[in-house]
Scaffold this active site. Structure first.
Site, short mmCIF file in Angstrom:
data_model
loop_
_atom_site.label_atom_id
_atom_site.label_comp_id
_atom_site.label_asym_id
_atom_site.label_seq_id
_atom_site.Cartn_x
_atom_site.Cartn_y
_atom_site.Cartn_z
N ASP A 99 -17.35 -49.75 8.80
CA ASP A 99 -18.53 -50.60 8.59
C ASP A 99 -18.27 -51.66 7.52
O ASP A 99 -17.39 -51.51 6.66
CB ASP A 99 -19.72 -49.76 8.14
CG ASP A 99 -20.34 -48.97 9.28
OD1 ASP A 99 -19.75 -48.98 10.37
OD2 ASP A 99 -21.40 -48.35 9.06
N HIS A 154 -26.75 -57.40 6.36
CA HIS A 154 -26.81 -55.99 5.95
C HIS A 154 -28.13 -55.60 5.29
O HIS A 154 -28.16 -54.95 4.25
CB HIS A 154 -25.65 -55.67 5.01
CG HIS A 154 -25.28 -54.21 4.99
ND1 HIS A 154 -25.90 -53.29 4.17
CD2 HIS A 154 -24.36 -53.51 5.67
CE1 HIS A 154 -25.38 -52.10 4.34
NE2 HIS A 154 -24.42 -52.20 5.27
N HIS A 252 -15.37 -47.25 5.66
CA HIS A 252 -15.71 -48.63 5.29
C HIS A 252 -14.44 -49.41 5.02
O HIS A 252 -13.54 -48.91 4.34
CB HIS A 252 -16.61 -48.67 4.05
CG HIS A 252 -17.94 -48.00 4.25
ND1 HIS A 252 -18.11 -46.64 4.13
CD2 HIS A 252 -19.17 -48.50 4.58
CE1 HIS A 252 -19.38 -46.32 4.36
NE2 HIS A 252 -20.04 -47.45 4.63
#
Length: 718
Positions: A99, A154, A252
């Protein structure tokens, strides 16, 4: 005026009101384009529209129970809206999902690890990072990885509107299309977790996502690598909950130091390969239809244009910041230089016993060029009749079409001569007056200007010094009680008069104001009189006198009250002529850069200062307002306004000091904040148009301003 003439005048006025001024089009378009590019850059760096709010866990009364215990891939599309399904990946299958990327430092390292081990993963990208680093997304696709959407900026979507959701999805797809030529059907909401974490706030988002045709991809295991718990802890957290069970792993590739993630991914792949796991994308793991589909036509080219514009904006911002720094240095450097040298000038000229020499008492010729000055000429001449210094007055009517000459004749004032000529322009009118002048000392003034009784006497006293060839007087705005008049009053006191004090000390005075200037006739004859080569004949002749070796000084007590433009349109016309004429004069006298002696001093000091402070600074000044507008609208309004107010406070202190030096009451400074903003835009527009006119070789005619004659007897202020 006949009915036909009134109708034609009305028609012209209507056309002016109906048609937007084309002169604003290019400058305003340029500013809007720069602001748009700044916004694009802010979006790419997640500075614009950023929202860091998050929700706390809520009840799950509205979430279908089967989803809470089902798989992480939720299909709520189309007919499944009423009965959504959660799919799990097959046993001994692991989907590595990353992500928040791409990140220019950590994403390439993770891609290298995956490539070395022949593994494809799923990357849930943000639109802002995609537009910022398109080459990394392209590499992901080229190496067979899968792309999913993770919004543009986001935000927590459970706190956002439908319009914001549309923006987040649409902009991310736009960026993805511009980089890869594809759209994705996979979506992962920011701050999402396992299916069991769905609640009454997040479920409506998942449902709406499905309604828009997306698969929502949650996770089975959360490594919490963003907390940097250590490589071993990351690998352990990524393991399936049961041996042999399939898993979607959350990692991530952006958002901070991901060195532990890079090392953990390599170790995790090696470990799971030993346990006979295969690594797959969501499409491969679920054997689904393609999750990435090509786009063509308008969507493709719009995306490419967006990514290209974003890249331009990213490259442009450092230059804009540099320009802002340059403007700041120029603005505050100019103020510092003006205030220091103005103080030197005041102390020098106001010290006890200061004198230019023996008092100058010889008669003076006052030249008054007039073109359609019927509203003002009587006040001008009556003020000269009250002069404390012996003088003759020559009015040169330059082809007026009104009653200017008749008014002068009817006044029949002693010592006033009237000369009429066909319209040939102000320089020609002044040269005509010079040819008929009886005295060596000549004062030039405008036909709309009013002198105080002591003005001429104070203006000619510096001629006691034989090296002085010309004297600049102190021009004052007479109609200062309107907003536009007050702004010009501030400009005259804060800018023009402080400038003249500074240039006097440096001995490089570039301009003697047309409203009030004193000259030696012999000095003017040496440089050929008044030239019509430029629209700023006063600047042109001043520069010529400097190059000829004459000293030019400023007489602050020689006050002249002038009628300033009363409307923005008139102000534009006046400043356009001044700016363009000044550029012409600078170009005409450019060879002073290579001269020796006084001319060289002016060329190497005066011309650069005029260029920096008179052209470059106002041309770049709107950058200040662009950053102000950008900061207020998109970044941090309170901090931006505090910063702007601090700068304005410094300007206010400088302005107050300038008013104090000029012995003016400072109450007009209440309009300073608006004046600074308006004048920056005005001078930017004027100078840009002047520059374009100069570069294209255009010529301007003399532009006559409409006068009201409201400036009469001077108002003395202490």
């Amino acid at each position: 005026m006949s009915r036909h003439q009134r109708r034609r005048q009305s028609d012209r006025r209507s056309r002016r009101l109906a048609a937007p001024p084309l002169r604003f089009f290019l400058p305003v378009t340029l500013l809007l384009c720069l602001l748009g590019l700044m916004v694009l850059r802010g979006m790419a760096t997640n500075e614009v529209f950023r929202d860091t709010r998050t929700t706390e866990a809520q009840d799950a009364d509205t979430v279908p129970p089967a989803l809470l215990t089902g798989g992480p891939v939720i299909d709520a599309r189309g007919e499944r809206q009423e009965a959504p399904v959660g799919y799990s990946v097959p046993d001994r299958t692991m989907v590595l999902s990353f992500d928040d990327g791409p990140d220019p430092e950590w994403t390439p390292k993770l891609l290298d690890v995956l490539k070395d081990r022949g593994v494809q993963a799923s990357f849930f990208i943000t639109g802002s990072m995609t537009a910022h680093h398109p080459e990394l997304v392209k590499r992901m696709v080229d190496e067979g990885h899968e792309i999913g959407l993770h919004t543009f900026t986001h935000p927590d979507l459970s706190l956002q509107s439908q319009a914001r959701l549309t923006f987040e999805l649409g902009q991310t797809q736009l960026a993805l299309a511009g980089v890869t030529g594809m759209h994705s059907t996979l979506f992962r909401p920011p701050y999402s977790s396992k299916p069991s974490a769905l609640d009454d706030w997040t479920w409506p988002v998942v449902k709406e996502i499905g309604n828009r045709g997306y698969l929502t991809t949650l996770i089975d295991t959360d490594t919490e690598d963003w907390q940097r718990p250590g490589v071993d802890a990351i690998v352990k957290a990524a393991m399936p909950t049961e041996p042999g069970k399939g898993a979607v792993v959350l990692l991530h590739d952006a958002g901070g130091d991901r060195s532990q993630t890079v090392e953990a991914v390599g170790r995790l792949i090696d470990t799971m390969h030993h346990q006979r796991y295969r690594f797959a994308t969501f499409e491969q793991a679920l054997d689904s239809s393609p999750t990435m589909v090509p786009v063509t036509g308008f969507q493709l080219w719009t995306g490419k244009a967006y990514v290209w514009a974003t890249q331009v904006s990213i490259a442009l911002l450092p230059w804009l910041i540099s320009l802002l720094a340059v403007v700041g240095v120029l603005v505050f450097g100019r103020f510092a230089l003006m205030l220091v040298l103005a103080t030197v000038h005041v102390r020098r000229t106001r010290r006890p016993g200061f004198s230019w020499g023996a008092p100058v008492t010889e008669p003076v010729t006052v030249l008054v060029p007039a073109y359609n000055e019927q509203e003002c000429i009587a006040n001008t001449l009556n003020s000269l009749m009250a002069s404390e210094h012996p003088l003759e007055v020559i009015v040169v009517d330059d082809g007026s079409s009104d009653d200017t000459s008749e008014i002068v004749r009817e006044l029949a004032l002693p010592g006033v001569r009237l000369i009429r000529q066909q319209n040939a322009g102000k320089p020609a009118a002044l040269n005509t007056g010079l040819a008929h002048a009886s005295h060596d000392l000549v004062v030039m003034m405008d036909g709309d200007t009013v002198f105080e009784p002591a003005t001429v006497r104070e203006l000619v006293q510096p001629f006691a010094d034989p090296t002085v060839g010309a004297v600049a007087g102190n021009a004052k705005v007479g109609n200062r009680d309107t907003l536009i008049g007050a702004w010009q009053h501030i400009e005259y006191v804060m800018g023009f008069n402080l400038d003249r004090r500074m240039y006097d000390v440096l001995n490089i005075m570039p301009t003697i104001p047309g409203a009030i200037g004193g000259f030696r006739r012999s000095a003017l004859e040496r440089v050929g009189g008044m030239s019509d080569d430029t629209l700023a004949e006063d600047t042109d002749v001043t520069m010529a006198l400097l190059r000829d070796g004459w000293r030019i000084v400023y007489a602050e007590k020689a006050r002249a009250w002038t009628e300033a433009p009363a409307s923005m349109d008139q102000l534009w016309s006046q400043r356009y002529r001044w700016s363009y004429g000044t550029m012409q004069a600078m170009w005409k006298h450019r060879h002073a850069l290579l001269e020796r002696g006084p001319g060289g001093r002016f060329g190497r000091l005066g011309l650069p200062l005029v260029t920096l402070f008179g052209v470059l600074t106002p041309l770049l000044a709107p950058v200040i307002d662009l950053f102000l507008l950008y900061g207020v609208l998109f970044v941090d309004a309170p901090r931006t306004l505090i910063g702007w107010a601090s700068v304005l406070a410094v300007q206010g202190l400088c302005a107050w000091y300038a008013f104090r030096l000029d012995r003016e009451r400072p109450w007009h400074l209440v309009t300073l904040p608006i004046q600074q903003v308006v004048y920056r835009q005005l001078m930017y527009l004027v100078l840009l148009q002047s520059s374009i006119t100069a570069l294209t070789g255009g010529r301007l005619r003399w532009q006559k301003l409409r006068r009201t004659g409201e400036v009469s007897a001077p108002v003395l202020e202490v």
